[in-house]
Write a protein that holds these residues in place. Structure first.
Motif, PDB file in Angstrom:
ATOM      1  N   LYS A   1       0.838  -1.191   0.000  1.00  0.00           N
ATOM      2  CA  LYS A   1       0.000   0.000   0.000  1.00  0.00           C
ATOM      3  C   LYS A   1       0.878   1.247   0.000  1.00  0.00           C
ATOM      4  O   LYS A   1       1.852   1.338   0.743  1.00  0.00           O
ATOM      5  N   THR A   2       0.532   2.205  -0.824  1.00  0.00           N
ATOM      6  CA  THR A   2       1.327   3.427  -0.970  1.00  0.00           C
ATOM      7  C   THR A   2       0.893   4.527  -0.016  1.00  0.00           C
ATOM      8  O   THR A   2       1.669   5.447   0.252  1.00  0.00           O
ATOM      9  N   GLY A   3      -0.331   4.453   0.476  1.00  0.00           N
ATOM     10  CA  GLY A   3      -0.849   5.539   1.304  1.00  0.00           C
ATOM     11  C   GLY A   3      -1.390   6.695   0.490  1.00  0.00           C
ATOM     12  O   GLY A   3      -2.016   7.612   1.034  1.00  0.00           O
ATOM     13  N   ARG A   4      -1.164   6.668  -0.813  1.00  0.00           N
ATOM     14  CA  ARG A   4      -1.706   7.724  -1.677  1.00  0.00           C
ATOM     15  C   ARG A   4      -3.126   7.349  -2.095  1.00  0.00           C
ATOM     16  O   ARG A   4      -3.433   6.179  -2.328  1.00  0.00           O
ATOM     17  N   LYS A   5      -3.962   8.373  -2.202  1.00  0.00           N
ATOM     18  CA  LYS A   5      -5.365   8.173  -2.565  1.00  0.00           C
ATOM     19  C   LYS A   5      -5.625   8.727  -3.952  1.00  0.00           C
ATOM     20  O   LYS A   5      -5.021   9.717  -4.381  1.00  0.00           O
ATOM     21  N   ILE A   6      -6.544   8.093  -4.647  1.00  0.00           N
ATOM     22  CA  ILE A   6      -6.982   8.557  -5.957  1.00  0.00           C
ATOM     23  C   ILE A   6      -8.506   8.623  -5.954  1.00  0.00           C
ATOM     24  O   ILE A   6      -9.171   7.752  -5.399  1.00  0.00           O
TER      25      ILE A   6
ATOM     26  N   HIS B   1      -8.172  -1.654 -11.683  1.00  0.00           N
ATOM     27  CA  HIS B   1      -8.607  -0.765 -12.761  1.00  0.00           C
ATOM     28  C   HIS B   1      -7.396  -0.033 -13.332  1.00  0.00           C
ATOM     29  O   HIS B   1      -7.366   1.199 -13.388  1.00  0.00           O
ATOM     30  N   ASN B   2      -6.418  -0.805 -13.762  1.00  0.00           N
ATOM     31  CA  ASN B   2      -5.142  -0.210 -14.171  1.00  0.00           C
ATOM     32  C   ASN B   2      -5.267   0.711 -15.379  1.00  0.00           C
ATOM     33  O   ASN B   2      -4.598   1.745 -15.460  1.00  0.00           O
ATOM     34  N   LEU B   3      -6.095   0.366 -16.349  1.00  0.00           N
ATOM     35  CA  LEU B   3      -6.253   1.211 -17.527  1.00  0.00           C
ATOM     36  C   LEU B   3      -6.895   2.547 -17.171  1.00  0.00           C
ATOM     37  O   LEU B   3      -6.540   3.599 -17.734  1.00  0.00           O
ATOM     38  N   TRP B   4      -7.840   2.501 -16.239  1.00  0.00           N
ATOM     39  CA  TRP B   4      -8.460   3.749 -15.779  1.00  0.00           C
ATOM     40  C   TRP B   4      -7.446   4.608 -15.025  1.00  0.00           C
ATOM     41  O   TRP B   4      -7.410   5.832 -15.203  1.00  0.00           O
ATOM     42  N   VAL B   5      -6.602   3.996 -14.187  1.00  0.00           N
ATOM     43  CA  VAL B   5      -5.572   4.745 -13.463  1.00  0.00           C
ATOM     44  C   VAL B   5      -4.628   5.427 -14.447  1.00  0.00           C
ATOM     45  O   VAL B   5      -4.233   6.592 -14.269  1.00  0.00           O
ATOM     46  N   ALA B   6      -4.266   4.723 -15.516  1.00  0.00           N
ATOM     47  CA  ALA B   6      -3.378   5.315 -16.524  1.00  0.00           C
ATOM     48  C   ALA B   6      -4.028   6.532 -17.167  1.00  0.00           C
ATOM     49  O   ALA B   6      -3.362   7.550 -17.429  1.00  0.00           O
ATOM     50  N   GLU B   7      -5.334   6.442 -17.431  1.00  0.00           N
ATOM     51  CA  GLU B   7      -6.045   7.587 -18.003  1.00  0.00           C
ATOM     52  C   GLU B   7      -6.058   8.761 -17.045  1.00  0.00           C
ATOM     53  O   GLU B   7      -5.866   9.921 -17.453  1.00  0.00           O
ATOM     54  N   VAL B   8      -6.296   8.485 -15.752  1.00  0.00           N
ATOM     55  CA  VAL B   8      -6.319   9.550 -14.753  1.00  0.00           C
ATOM     56  C   VAL B   8      -4.946  10.213 -14.653  1.00  0.00           C
ATOM     57  O   VAL B   8      -4.826  11.455 -14.611  1.00  0.00           O
ATOM     58  N   LYS B   9      -3.905   9.407 -14.613  1.00  0.00           N
ATOM     59  CA  LYS B   9      -2.544   9.942 -14.517  1.00  0.00           C
ATOM     60  C   LYS B   9      -2.208  10.784 -15.749  1.00  0.00           C
ATOM     61  O   LYS B   9      -1.552  11.846 -15.641  1.00  0.00           O
ATOM     62  N   GLU B  10      -2.645  10.352 -16.893  1.00  0.00           N
ATOM     63  CA  GLU B  10      -2.376  11.092 -18.119  1.00  0.00           C
ATOM     64  C   GLU B  10      -3.078  12.446 -18.104  1.00  0.00           C
ATOM     65  O   GLU B  10      -2.498  13.464 -18.512  1.00  0.00           O
ATOM     66  N   ARG B  11      -4.327  12.457 -17.625  1.00  0.00           N
ATOM     67  CA  ARG B  11      -5.039  13.725 -17.533  1.00  0.00           C
ATOM     68  C   ARG B  11      -4.380  14.658 -16.519  1.00  0.00           C
ATOM     69  O   ARG B  11      -4.278  15.874 -16.743  1.00  0.00           O
ATOM     70  N   GLU B  12      -3.968  14.103 -15.385  1.00  0.00           N
ATOM     71  CA  GLU B  12      -3.313  14.926 -14.375  1.00  0.00           C
ATOM     72  C   GLU B  12      -1.996  15.495 -14.915  1.00  0.00           C
ATOM     73  O   GLU B  12      -1.668  16.672 -14.672  1.00  0.00           O
ATOM     74  N   SER B  13      -1.252  14.691 -15.655  1.00  0.00           N
ATOM     75  CA  SER B  13       0.006  15.161 -16.221  1.00  0.00           C
ATOM     76  C   SER B  13      -0.232  16.277 -17.245  1.00  0.00           C
ATOM     77  O   SER B  13       0.510  17.279 -17.261  1.00  0.00           O
TER      78      SER B  13
ATOM     79  N   MET C   1     -14.093  -7.904  -0.951  1.00  0.00           N
ATOM     80  CA  MET C   1     -12.876  -7.337  -1.532  1.00  0.00           C
ATOM     81  C   MET C   1     -12.364  -6.199  -0.661  1.00  0.00           C
ATOM     82  O   MET C   1     -13.115  -5.261  -0.346  1.00  0.00           O
ATOM     83  N   GLU C   2     -11.130  -6.272  -0.310  1.00  0.00           N
ATOM     84  CA  GLU C   2     -10.499  -5.227   0.495  1.00  0.00           C
ATOM     85  C   GLU C   2     -10.395  -3.930  -0.313  1.00  0.00           C
ATOM     86  O   GLU C   2      -9.971  -3.927  -1.466  1.00  0.00           O
TER      87      GLU C   2
ATOM     88  N   GLN D   1      -2.787   1.672  -4.914  1.00  0.00           N
ATOM     89  CA  GLN D   1      -2.385   0.315  -5.272  1.00  0.00           C
ATOM     90  C   GLN D   1      -3.604  -0.537  -5.611  1.00  0.00           C
ATOM     91  O   GLN D   1      -3.571  -1.341  -6.547  1.00  0.00           O
ATOM     92  N   TRP D   2      -4.677  -0.370  -4.858  1.00  0.00           N
ATOM     93  CA  TRP D   2      -5.924  -1.097  -5.166  1.00  0.00           C
ATOM     94  C   TRP D   2      -6.418  -0.730  -6.554  1.00  0.00           C
ATOM     95  O   TRP D   2      -6.826  -1.587  -7.337  1.00  0.00           O
ATOM     96  N   ALA D   3      -6.408   0.561  -6.862  1.00  0.00           N
ATOM     97  CA  ALA D   3      -6.878   1.021  -8.169  1.00  0.00           C
ATOM     98  C   ALA D   3      -6.021   0.453  -9.292  1.00  0.00           C
ATOM     99  O   ALA D   3      -6.533   0.043 -10.345  1.00  0.00           O
ATOM    100  N   LYS D   4      -4.693   0.387  -9.089  1.00  0.00           N
ATOM    101  CA  LYS D   4      -3.810  -0.152 -10.126  1.00  0.00           C
ATOM    102  C   LYS D   4      -4.053  -1.638 -10.361  1.00  0.00           C
ATOM    103  O   LYS D   4      -3.943  -2.125 -11.484  1.00  0.00           O
ATOM    104  N   GLU D   5      -4.373  -2.368  -9.307  1.00  0.00           N
ATOM    105  CA  GLU D   5      -4.588  -3.807  -9.452  1.00  0.00           C
ATOM    106  C   GLU D   5      -5.913  -4.124 -10.126  1.00  0.00           C
ATOM    107  O   GLU D   5      -6.008  -5.088 -10.901  1.00  0.00           O
TER     108      GLU D   5
END
Length: 405
Positions: free
Chosen positions: A158-163, A383-395, A362-363, A377-381
């Motif tokens: 767990k990273t402790g970061r929230k999305i 919904h990884n494609l969605w996380v990539a989209e979110v990161k791309e928009r944030e960038s 599910m935890e 970390q939960w989101a990456k496991e």
């Protein structure tokens, strides 16, 4: 004793069955014989009709009285204008009588409706029995799955970061729909099963109070359910259109069984898309049938539906005769109530599985609809494609906000 003897004789003659005799002195065979053409109704006729079986009552249906058969006004039998009491009741049964009532509603002239017994027996028998087993069986399967698989844990550190998973308006629409459905499910079960299970436990008076309250709550909370249904459809339909990633998700079993890793998924995976479309389609069907129950004289569903099915030849392909299309309001309400309950049972089973995955199954899943923020970390496991989209928009947003040197 000699005085009472003639009275006994007269009483015996009065109680003895007398066959119908025509004017020429012969017994009328249509009254005593069985088969087509008879006018006398038997107990077997009544039971067969209540079972929904076809009964040849063409002869009885025609015997509803005719003005030209009226006796002279001077005769005591002429006061009904050619229709006896049996003629009148046959006219009422076959909806041929010229009835005038104080109530002017659409169903006022339908005084006898045979379908009611079939509806009552189906509701108290197969509907409650199979519906109960469906819910109990779903709970049992989920319990067995939990004992075998256990809770789906977050695999990585767990990273402790929230999305942000869902915005407030999305969570509001979800909980409006979910909360109203839970209330509707409980009050609907009270209304459907109360007479069989609650009256023996609490008595008639207590159940009467519960049933009146349950019906009032059910009728009014239904509007919140329909509003929530529209909200989540508008917000999420674009994210729930099936695509090729769903096939890969199914091939890996959604990652629920372990060993194969977590399959790729966008904002909603294939399992969530099934839940979404089940809620939308079944919820819409429940809503429409519920509206027909709230407004039974304005919204008729099954007569027109049966007419279309007959035109398409569906009953004939299944080996049945044409479905009835000229349904009185009572029959429309009976069919709507049964359909309403059947579809609701199916949707309740689907929602039980959804609740399981979103809570104990599910935890980290509940956080998505709790606070709206999920562990990265939960989101990456899951919904990884969605996380990539979110990161791309944030960038992209960060680059546009950073002034060029």
């Amino acid at each position: 004793m000699k005085t009472l003897y003639p009275l006994f004789v007269l009483l015996a003659l009065a109680l003895a069955p007398v066959p119908a005799v025509a004017q020429d002195g012969h017994v009328d065979p249509s009254v005593t014989e069985q088969g087509p053409g008879r006018t006398a109704q038997t107990l077997e006729d009544i039971l067969a009709r209540q079972r929904g079986e076809a009964v040849d009552d063409s002869t009885r249906k025609a015997l509803i009285g005719h003005p030209e058969d009226a006796a002279p006004m001077s005769s005591p039998l002429g006061t009904r204008g050619g229709a006896s009491d049996p003629d009148l009741w046959r006219g009422l049964r076959y909806d041929e009588a010229d009835v005038t009532t104080l109530q002017r509603g659409p169903a006022a002239t339908t005084l006898i409706q045979d379908n009611g017994m079939w509806w009552l027996e189906f509701r108290h028998g197969p509907l409650i029995t199979y519906g109960s087993w469906l819910l109990l069986g779903t709970i049992g399967l989920l319990a067995v799955f939990y004992l075998i698989r256990g809770r789906v844990r977050i695999d990585g550190p767990k990273t402790g970061r929230k999305i942000e998973r869902f915005k407030f308006i999305e969570r509001m629409g979800h909980w409006l729909l979910a909360g109203s459905f839970l209330i509707l499910g409980i009050t609907g079960l009270i209304t459907l099963m109360g007479r069989k299970f609650l009256i023996p436990a609490f008595g008639h008076d207590a159940f009467s109070t519960m049933a009146i309250g349950a019906k009032w709550i059910h009728d009014n909370v239904s509007w919140a359910f329909m509003l929530g249904l529209v909200i989540i459809f508008v917000m999420w339909v674009v994210h729930n259109i099936p695509d090729r990633t769903d096939i890969k998700w199914f091939l890996k079993g959604g990652g629920l069984f372990g060993g194969g890793g977590h399959p790729d998924a966008k904002k909603f995976n294939a399992g969530q898309k099934i839940i979404f479309w089940s809620v939308i389609l079944l919820g819409a069907s429940i809503s429409i049938s519920g509206l027909s129950l709230l407004f039974p004289f304005e919204l008729h569903l099954f007569g027109p539906t049966f007419a279309h099915l007959n035109d398409w030849g569906v009953p004939q392909m299944l080996g049945y005769g044409p479905l009835p299309t000229d349904l009185p309001p009572q029959a429309e309400m009976q069919y709507s109530q049964l359909w309403h309950a059947i579809v609701a049972f199916v949707l309740m089973a689907v929602i039980l599985a959804h609740i399981y995955i979103g809570t104990v199954g599910m935890e980290g899943a509940f956080d998505a609809m709790g606070s709206g923020m999920v562990e990265e970390q939960w989101a990456k496991e899951h919904h990884n494609l969605w996380v990539a989209e979110v990161k791309e928009r944030e960038s992209a947003a960060h680059k546009s906000a950073t002034p060029a040197e």
